[in-house]
Every structure is written in C-alpha cells, then in structure tokens.
Design a protein around this motif. Structure first.
Motif: not given
Length: 627
Positions: A302-326
């Motif tokens: 609550i104090r920072t607004g930051q997620t308690k468990h930030p993602k450390t690996s790319p999601t399928y959405t991230d993979i799709f996003s990068g490929k669309m740019l390419e």
C-alpha cells in the motif's frame, strides 16, 4: 468504526452527512487493504464508493434492483449488503466472487462480468416487473467506457420506448480499462466541460432560491419539468433526443446529490439517465494517477503501490508484444487492433511505435472483428489481439464477416484456458469449441514461448482466417530444443516411445511432459506429441500412433464438448477402433474463481490427477506408476 455496524442498507438510513462521509473513507480504506492482500479490481471500486452509498440510500433494497455493468465495481455494493466479513475469501477458491452473482446474495439481481450488458438486463427486469404488475425500481449502472459497446446502444434504443420508470446511471470517469476512445467519449467530455450550462443552472437556481416564499417552489417545478434550455446549450443532447430524460452531470462523490438525483428520477414514468462524474481510483494516489495500472491488481504494498510479487520471467503476452514489434518492422501492411485492452494484450508498445497502424475500437469486440475483416478485404494484414472470453462476443462476425469470405485475419487469443480469480465470466475455456466449428478457420496452440513466435509469423504468412491461443502468465521455456518449422495441420513429435501416446494441445504439453517424466522413473516409455493444430488435426500422425500404441491420451485446457479430444476420438473410432482413446479435458461446466493451480487440481487436469485417472483406466499399473 462505523463500517463495523453496517450490515445492510437499513443501517445507512440514520447516518448524518458527516457520518456518511466518514463511512465512505472507511470503505475506501477497507477496499485498499483487502485488494493489497488478495488482489482484485481496485481503481474502479474506489471510484464508486459514494455513488453506491447514494444508491443504497435512495432505494429500497433488495426489493429494488441494481444491475452493475461488468460488475468489477461492486465491492462497496457487497460490503453494504452484508458481505464485508466475506472479503477474506475474495476471488479465492471457494470464496466470494469479485463480481455480482445471483446465487451469492439476494442483492445481486443479475450476474455480470462482461461489459455493456446492464441496460439490456435492467430493461428486461423492468419489463418483467410491469408484465407481472409488480412495483419496484430498477437501476442499471453503466460506465462511460461500456457505452462504447454496441449492445449498450441497442439497450438505450429500446429503453427510450419505456412507458414506466427505468433508471440508467451513467458512471462517467473517462476510463474503461484503458483510456476511452471514440465519439461517445468526446460527447461526454463536452458535457463535463460545458461550464455555461452548469453555471446557468447554478446561477438561476441560486437567484430563485433567494426570493422569499416563492423561490423554492419555482426551483422544484423547474427540476421536475422538461425544458428546452438544456437542449439549446448542450451540443447534440443525444439522450434527450432519443426520448430519455437526462439529469446531470452530478458529482458522483457527493452522496446526498446522488441520493436526490435517484429519488427525483424515480418519480418519472419513463427512462431516465442520471449522469454522474466520478474519479477512478479516488482516495489512493497511485490509482488516481495511473487508473489503468490499478484496474486489476495482484497483491501490492500500500505504501509504495508496488506489486508484492513482481514477475521475473516474460509472459506469453510479453512474447507476443515483442514479436509484433519485430514483424511490424518487416511488414508495412501489418496492423493491430484491440478492444480497449492495449495494455492487457501487449499492444501498447506496437501502438507507440506504429500509431498509424494501431486501432483501439473501445469495448466493441464484434465491431473489431468486422473492422478487421474490412481491413483484410482491402489489402491490410490485421491482427486482432483479444482475450479468449471476450472474443465470444464477436462470434457472429467471425462466422459471417471473416470466415465466410475467407479473409486473412489473425486472431491472437490471450488468456486462453483457466485464468483464475475472475471466475466463470473470464475463463477462456470455450475457444477451441466455438472456433473449430466454423468453416475456413484454422486454430493453433503453441507449447512454449518460442512456438508462439513461430506461429505468429506463420499466421501472418497464411492467407485464410487463422487463430493462435495462448494462456495467461509466465511463458513456458522448456522443450525449446524442439522447434520444427510450422507446417499447416502438422503436429510435432517430441518423444517417440511405445504402448501409450500422449498428444497434448498448447499449455497441456508441459503437463504431459511432466507425466512422461514421472512415469519414466517407473519404467514407462511414453510417446509425447505436440498437437500444434487444433484445426485441422493431423490425421497422419494419428494413423502412425495407432500402429504402435494401444492407448492415445489427449490433453487440452478446454471443455470436452467440441474440443480437440473429441475430434481425435471420432477419427480413431472410425479408422482405428481397436485403439483406446482417453480424453483429458475440462468438464462441460462454468469454472468458478480461484487460484489456477487449485482449479487444475479440482478439475483433474494437473499431472498427479491425470496419473490417477490413467491408473483407474488400467493404463498405468498402481505398482509401477504410483508417484
């Protein structure tokens, strides 16, 4: 705390204005605290606290009915209707839903989870009331973002014909999940910013009220009577021109103003639209500043607004996003479409780099599908990125506008399979079934991150309608040594053993590999095939498997009926009846909310449950196969 003494609407009635404001602050703090622990929909719920209190004061609930559009802003509604103590199980397996559910409370008169439905549902309830000669008030609460959906206009069109009372509350916060777009957004911006009209109302009212004895009755008369001043000053007056009385705009964070507006609206014998202005994320600075980021949240500090468990690996959405740019750099005809989900689908980076080739149509999936069809017919290469459960809303357009005309539209279907805490309305467990029944549609499912990239590239080189569906969450990276070129309708042999063959689709390839590894330690050598194509299925590999295997096990994260396994079963029974087929799929039911791991276990599609099923079927002996 005042909140501890609120167990139903009747407990609000005697509170003073100061106490109501104090209560609103307590509710807001309660919602922030619970979502920080459990996740959920934050910004939208913070924006409607006072609005909800005002509705509860003006209405006789649960006799009167509130239909919440989408439903992700119903937390205050649940708190005030006696469910505060259930929030420790919010969106948890076996706990309280994050959306209104008819079987959860008599205060939830209609279940909602998708956008733009509340006017139609509320209108239907009001019509049932009138046919049955009953007497109660019906209020549909719809957001300005939801008004970008065509179904909302269909509902408005019919609501204008009502001869008895029906109230629509337009909760206008200038946001849906992403920023609002289109003509309705511009129209509402005009109303919000029309200072001349609002100052005129204020000045005329103030002057008349200053006249002793006669001022107040005149003001009351003006408030109850239609007048032409509003039509002269507010451009278009869309709602009034349709025959719907317009009240507002009203400060949605002024409880008494909301209460009075609803009480006034109840007196009219036709449809009334009450326009309230709210601030999404109100009361929590990070959500006020970045409401789209705090729409749906995982547990956060609550104090920072930051997620308690930030993602450390790319999601399928991230993979799709990068490929669309390419691919966007290589193909100037590549265009991307989203239905108000630029962030959620991973298209935001594409939109920034190629703004002229990016189209956000608002919450209007049916329009997006047909618009993509039009683009394809004129020579573009459209990719519509959409969640599985939302693509359902464009089924007719898939059938008639895309597939009938054999138009090359690529559907990138995110959040396919079990998605977890949002529950029945958001689980993406039907797309195999509703896509494979359409002629000319090709359906693919990648086993891992690399295959998603390869399939997207293949899809853009294809010439007919094609879809690829991938799950929510971290992209699977294993089995990367297997990367055969994608060929239409061809599966991929990963490990060739004997006796029993697993042929798995998409996310279930990793599960099948886990089963194979567990059983190898018990002396089994199973075959594992990556299906790749859900339609057309690879009948050649099925023929090959049938020559050397007594059992074929299909695995998919889709309902059984109409899914991949049924297609395999039909083919094997017709051409290789001596081979036994076991289908591992989801039951033909709506899947409730909860952690995906728990859901998979409860539904029997995790590796240990599948092994137990194979033991029960006699495929694995208890002695050799026990894990």
């Amino acid at each position: 705390m005042l909140l501890d003494n609120i167990h139903g609407p009747e407990d609000l009635k005697g509170l003073s204005d100061n106490e109501l404001r104090e209560l609103a602050g307590e509710i807001r703090n309660f919602i922030i605290q619970k979502t920080s622990e459990l996740g959920g929909h934050l910004a939208s719920n913070l924006g409607v606290v006072e609005l909800t209190i005002g509705l509860f004061l003006a209405l006789d609930l649960p006799k009167d009915k509130i239909v919440w559009d989408v439903g992700h802003q119903a937390y205050t509604h649940k708190i005030l209707s006696g469910r505060k103590d259930n929030f420790d199980g919010l969106r948890q397996y076996g706990g309280m839903s994050g959306f209104p559910k008819r079987n959860e409370s008599p205060y939830d008169c209609f279940g909602t989870g998708h956008s733009s439905t509340s006017i139609s549902a509320g209108l239907g309830i009001a019509q049932a009331r009138d046919v049955l000669h009953e007497n109660y008030t019906v209020v549909s609460v719809i957001g300005d973002g939801a008004l970008t959906g065509g179904m909302a206009y269909e509902g408005l069109n019919n609501a204008a014909r009502m001869k008895k009372n029906f109230i629509i509350v337009l909760n206008d916060n200038n946001m849906s999940i992403s920023r609002n777009v289109g003509g309705m957004s511009r129209y509402l911006n005009g109303i919000r910013s029309d200072r001349g009209y609002n100052q005129l109302k204020s000045n005329v009212g103030g002057f008349l009220l200053s006249i002793p004895g006669v001022g107040k009755p005149i003001v009351d008369k003006i408030q109850k009577t239609k007048n032409s001043i509003k039509q002269l000053i507010i451009p278009g007056m869309l709602f009034e021109d349709m025959g719907i009385t317009y009240l507002g705009p009203i400060d949605g964070h002024n409880i008494r103003a909301v209460q009075k507006a609803i009480e006034d609206a109840k007196k009219l014998d036709h449809t009334v639209l009450v326009h309230v202005i709210t601030k999404k994320g109100k009361g929590y600075a990070p959500a006020e500043k970045f409401p789209w980021k705090y729409h749906g949240v995982s547990p956060f500090d609550i104090r920072t607004g930051q997620t308690k468990h930030p993602k450390t690996s790319p999601t399928y959405t991230d993979i799709f996003s990068g490929k669309m740019l390419e691919l966007g750099a290589k193909d100037p005809k590549l265009v991307a479409l989203t239905a108000a989900m630029a962030d959620g689908t991973g298209l935001w980076e594409f939109a920034k780099k190629y703004p002229e080739r990016f189209f956000d149509v608002g919450i209007a999936e049916a329009h997006a599908v047909t618009s993509a069809a039009g683009m394809a017919s004129a020579g573009l290469h459209p990719v519509f990125a959409v969640y599985s459960s939302f693509l359902q809303r464009g089924f007719d357009q898939l059938v008639h506008d895309v597939c009938l005309q054999k138009l090359h539209v690529v559907f990138a279907i995110d959040r396919a399979g079990l998605v977890g805490s949002d529950g029945e309305t958001h689980q993406g467990i039907f797309d195999y079934s509703y896509l494979t029944c359409i002629p000319n549609m090709t359906v693919m499912a990648p086993k891992n991150a690399h295959e998603l990239e390869d399939m997207l590239e293949f899809a853009l080189q294809y010439t007919l309608p094609i879809s690829l569906r991938y799950p929510r969450g971290t992209a699977y990276q294993e089995l990367s040594e297997f990367r055969e070129p994608i060929r239409l309708g061809r599966a991929e042999m990963l490990y060739e053993g004997s006796d029993v063959a697993f042929i798995a689709a998409g996310s279930m390839v990793s599960t099948a590999d886990h089963i194979r590894k567990k059983c190898m330690s018990k002396g089994y050598d199973f075959t594992l095939v990556n299906a790749r194509f859900i339609k057309p299925i690879d009948t050649e590999i099925l023929d090959r498997l049938s020559e050397h295997h007594r059992v074929i096990v299909t695995l998919e994260e889709n309902v059984l009926q109409g899914g991949y396994g049924i297609q395999v079963t039909e083919y094997i029974h017709q051409y290789h009846p001596e081979v036994k087929v076991i289908n591992i799929a989801l039951p033909d039911m709506y899947v409730e909310h909860g952690d995906v791991t728990k859901l998979r276990e409860g539904l029997g599609i995790d590796s240990d449950s599948i092994i137990r099923k194979l033991q029960a079927e006699g495929v694995i002996s208890c002695e050799k196969g026990t894990t």
